[in-house]
Design an enzyme around this catalytic site. Structure first.
Site, PDB file in Angstrom:
ATOM      1  N   ASP A  49       0.817  -1.220   0.000  1.00 58.49           N
ATOM      2  CA  ASP A  49       0.000   0.000   0.000  1.00 58.49           C
ATOM      3  C   ASP A  49       0.847   1.265   0.000  1.00 58.49           C
ATOM      4  O   ASP A  49       2.054   1.239   0.284  1.00 58.49           O
ATOM      5  CB  ASP A  49      -0.969   0.005   1.187  1.00 58.49           C
ATOM      6  CG  ASP A  49      -0.246  -0.029   2.528  1.00 58.49           C
ATOM      7  OD1 ASP A  49       0.799  -0.710   2.635  1.00 58.49           O
ATOM      8  OD2 ASP A  49      -0.720   0.616   3.475  1.00 58.49           O
TER       9      ASP A  49
ATOM     10  N   GLU B 215       0.173  -1.304   5.740  1.00 60.68           N
ATOM     11  CA  GLU B 215       1.242  -0.784   6.595  1.00 60.68           C
ATOM     12  C   GLU B 215       1.076   0.701   6.868  1.00 60.68           C
ATOM     13  O   GLU B 215       1.380   1.178   7.969  1.00 60.68           O
ATOM     14  CB  GLU B 215       2.607  -1.047   5.927  1.00 60.68           C
ATOM     15  CG  GLU B 215       3.819  -0.750   6.812  1.00 60.68           C
ATOM     16  CD  GLU B 215       4.298   0.697   6.738  1.00 60.68           C
ATOM     17  OE1 GLU B 215       5.125   1.096   7.577  1.00 60.68           O
ATOM     18  OE2 GLU B 215       3.841   1.438   5.843  1.00 60.68           O
ATOM     19  N   GLU B 216       0.590   1.441   5.877  1.00 58.79           N
ATOM     20  CA  GLU B 216       0.472   2.898   6.023  1.00 58.79           C
ATOM     21  C   GLU B 216      -0.609   3.311   7.025  1.00 58.79           C
ATOM     22  O   GLU B 216      -0.702   4.480   7.392  1.00 58.79           O
ATOM     23  CB  GLU B 216       0.209   3.551   4.671  1.00 58.79           C
ATOM     24  CG  GLU B 216       1.314   3.367   3.639  1.00 58.79           C
ATOM     25  CD  GLU B 216       2.618   4.075   3.996  1.00 58.79           C
ATOM     26  OE1 GLU B 216       2.674   4.726   5.065  1.00 58.79           O
ATOM     27  OE2 GLU B 216       3.586   3.977   3.219  1.00 58.79           O
TER      28      GLU B 216
ATOM     29  N   ASP C 240      13.162  -5.446   7.102  1.00 61.92           N
ATOM     30  CA  ASP C 240      12.032  -4.667   6.613  1.00 61.92           C
ATOM     31  C   ASP C 240      12.558  -3.364   6.029  1.00 61.92           C
ATOM     32  O   ASP C 240      13.762  -3.084   6.059  1.00 61.92           O
ATOM     33  CB  ASP C 240      11.053  -4.406   7.766  1.00 61.92           C
ATOM     34  CG  ASP C 240       9.667  -3.987   7.295  1.00 61.92           C
ATOM     35  OD1 ASP C 240       9.444  -3.865   6.068  1.00 61.92           O
ATOM     36  OD2 ASP C 240       8.794  -3.761   8.147  1.00 61.92           O
TER      37      ASP C 240
ATOM     38  N   HIS D 277       6.112  10.320   1.163  1.00 63.55           N
ATOM     39  CA  HIS D 277       4.842  10.876   1.665  1.00 63.55           C
ATOM     40  C   HIS D 277       4.648  12.326   1.224  1.00 63.55           C
ATOM     41  O   HIS D 277       3.741  12.999   1.717  1.00 63.55           O
ATOM     42  CB  HIS D 277       4.754  10.789   3.193  1.00 63.55           C
ATOM     43  CG  HIS D 277       4.568   9.400   3.706  1.00 63.55           C
ATOM     44  ND1 HIS D 277       3.936   9.109   4.890  1.00 63.55           N
ATOM     45  CD2 HIS D 277       4.928   8.188   3.197  1.00 63.55           C
ATOM     46  CE1 HIS D 277       3.920   7.796   5.084  1.00 63.55           C
ATOM     47  NE2 HIS D 277       4.527   7.220   4.058  1.00 63.55           N
TER      48      HIS D 277
END
Length: 506
Positions: free
Chosen positions: A128, A192-193, A220, A466
């Site tokens: 995502d 995850e977001e 990760d 972002h």
């Protein structure tokens, strides 16, 4: 009297010379520049040709946006899963690889090795992305435009490149006859977001049900290879985050008198709220320099730094307070040493001629590993203390993660070796991840959790994460594929490399 003054001055000079001598000795001998490690590899370089780039571009075109907890673009996530399955036929037809869809959209691959005595490891990424402001972009954020050596689009850095790089590397290995000795897992969460409760949490539960006892390590997303960010260090620096911050959000609500805007009351909710949130600056919570892993980070950097920075980094016992101040001068380094405080929402009013009776602000914290949720919330209450004010800790908070080991550990050694095989003999240092990842859901499976992005990023590049105009260079994408290729091969080894131990200066 004159004799006493001279004696005092000589004493000060002697102390200064002694301190300088100790500092110089530490700089020249304890933190001496390391000899280059042999990092040669016989692995054939994987080239990011047009087919590889097209697959990445197609992944970016999918609008896999997570809006809030439980609200995400389900059809787009399903399309992403189909794209991955169609793009990597060898993975999905291998006899020793099983593929599962977890909770409708997350993906879990089990790669079965031939030696069951070796503990498996886990590679993570997520499908995502965050929403975009379309009109602020140079190129449309969901077209996967490739221009002047860059791939533009939401998720190009965070973090579809990792998803596709891992799969490209494994597909290439299978084409060339790879058969693993050590088992490993690959998992892609779908939310995850928005903190990963529907995705990574369910995958972690799935692994427990499958009987996975302990992982050798987990990798990760995380910190990148840094360029021109650490003062005095001209080489690239690979920061592998060994911990990540905690998370908490608070809501402050202020009551006031309602009325008509033409004759407003003195007790305005908005005015009172403004006075309160003015206290919630980026430096609202205390400087924690010296309480976390930043000391280890700087001492790891010291051998690679130029003078006078090498002198300073080699003697943190003397220059700690100066560095604590220097770290506060930039937003990025300031976030390393304290709990970050960001006002993310302010809300009041229903109409332009109506005085609002209530105003509220939402404040997000990323909690320093040396602090706790309780400590941060208590200080927030102190800052917001006033009449007619309530402060609430919202659901979804969690504590900072513990620090993973770096000395004589299989995972960190294999990650470091793979980094050096791709990026050259650069320093690999422990760091703190100032954001949050899905890795926290796997804490019960291993204490060796590492977070790293195998790409070179500058401060300007990081603004796209972002933000607007997120992009990744083609060369970075190619390096990423090759990093995972090397990591899978290196992790197929049984043991860590035995290094010659260096005696302590004491």
């Amino acid at each position: 009297m004159a004799f006493k003054v001279v004696t005092f001055c000589l004493l000060l000079f002697a102390i200064f010379c002694a301190l300088f001598t100790v500092c110089l000795f530490r700089t020249l001998f304890t933190f001496r520049s390391p000899k280059p490690e042999p990092c040669g590899s016989n692995h054939k370089q994987i080239v990011a040709d047009q087919n590889v780039l097209k697959r990445f571009s197609d992944a970016i075109k999918l609008r896999t946006i997570s809006w809030e907890k439980g609200v995400y673009e389900r059809d787009e996530l399903a399309k992403f899963a189909a794209l991955i399955k169609n793009s990597f036929p060898n993975i999905h037809s291998s006899k020793f690889i099983t593929h599962e869809i977890v909770n409708n959209y997350s993906m879990l691959y089990t790669i079965k090795g031939s030696d069951s005595s070796l503990k498996p490891y886990l590679l993570l990424a997520h499908l995502d992305v965050v929403p975009v402001e379309v009109n602020k972009w140079i190129f449309p954020p969901f077209e996967g435009t490739i221009k002047d050596g860059y791939i533009y689009g939401r998720g190009s850095i965070d973090v579809k490149f990792s998803v596709m790089s891992i799969m490209e590397a494994l597909e290439y290995l299978l084409k060339n006859g790879f058969k693993p000795k050590r088992s490993f897992y690959i998992s892609f969460g779908h939310d995850e977001e928005v903190l990963g409760a529907d995705g990574a949490r369910m995958v972690a539960n799935k692994l427990k049900i499958k009987g996975v006892g302990e992982l050798e390590y987990l990798l990760d997303e995380g910190s990148p290879v840094l360029k021109n960010i650490i003062l005095g260090v001209n080489t690239l620096v690979a920061m592998v985050s060994t911990t990540e911050k905690g998370y908490a959000t608070v809501r402050i609500t202020v009551k006031g008198e309602p009325g008509h805007s033409s004759f407003p009351p003195f007790n305005l909710a908005v005015n009172k709220l403004a006075k309160i949130i003015a206290k919630f600056t980026p430096n609202a919570h205390r400087n924690m320099f010296g309480y976390g892993i930043e000391m280890d980070l700087l001492e790891s950097i010291a051998p690679y730094a130029s003078f006078p920075y090498k002198f300073v980094y080699s003697n943190l016992w003397l220059f700690e307070h100066i560095l604590a101040y220097i770290f506060t001068l930039k937003p990025l380094t300031n976030s390393f040493i304290r709990t970050s405080t960001t006002i993310v929402k302010v809300n009041a009013g229903i109409k332009e001629n109506v005085v609002p009776s209530e105003a509220e602000a939402v404040i997000n914290h990323r909690i320093n590993p040396s602090q706790s949720v309780k400590e941060i919330f208590e200080y927030d209450k102190y800052l917001a203390k006033d009449e007619n004010v309530t402060i609430q800790l919202l659901d979804g908070y969690f504590e900072p993660l513990s620090i993973s080991p770096t000395k004589d550990t299989f995972g960190f050694e294999k990650i470091s070796k793979s980094i050096k095989e791709i990026f050259g003999d650069i320093p690999v240092v422990p760091g703190i991840l100032i954001g949050n990842t899905d890795s926290r859901w796997y804490r019960n499976l291993t204490n060796c959790i590492y977070r790293f992005l195998p790409v070179v990023l500058t401060e300007d590049d990081l603004k796209g994460v972002h933000g607007h105009n997120e992009r990744l260079s083609v060369s970075n994408y190619e390096n990423s594929i090759n990093f995972y290729h090397h990591l899978i091969l290196n992790s197929n080894e049984k043991h860590i490399l035995q290094k010659k131990k260096i005696k302590s200066e004491l």
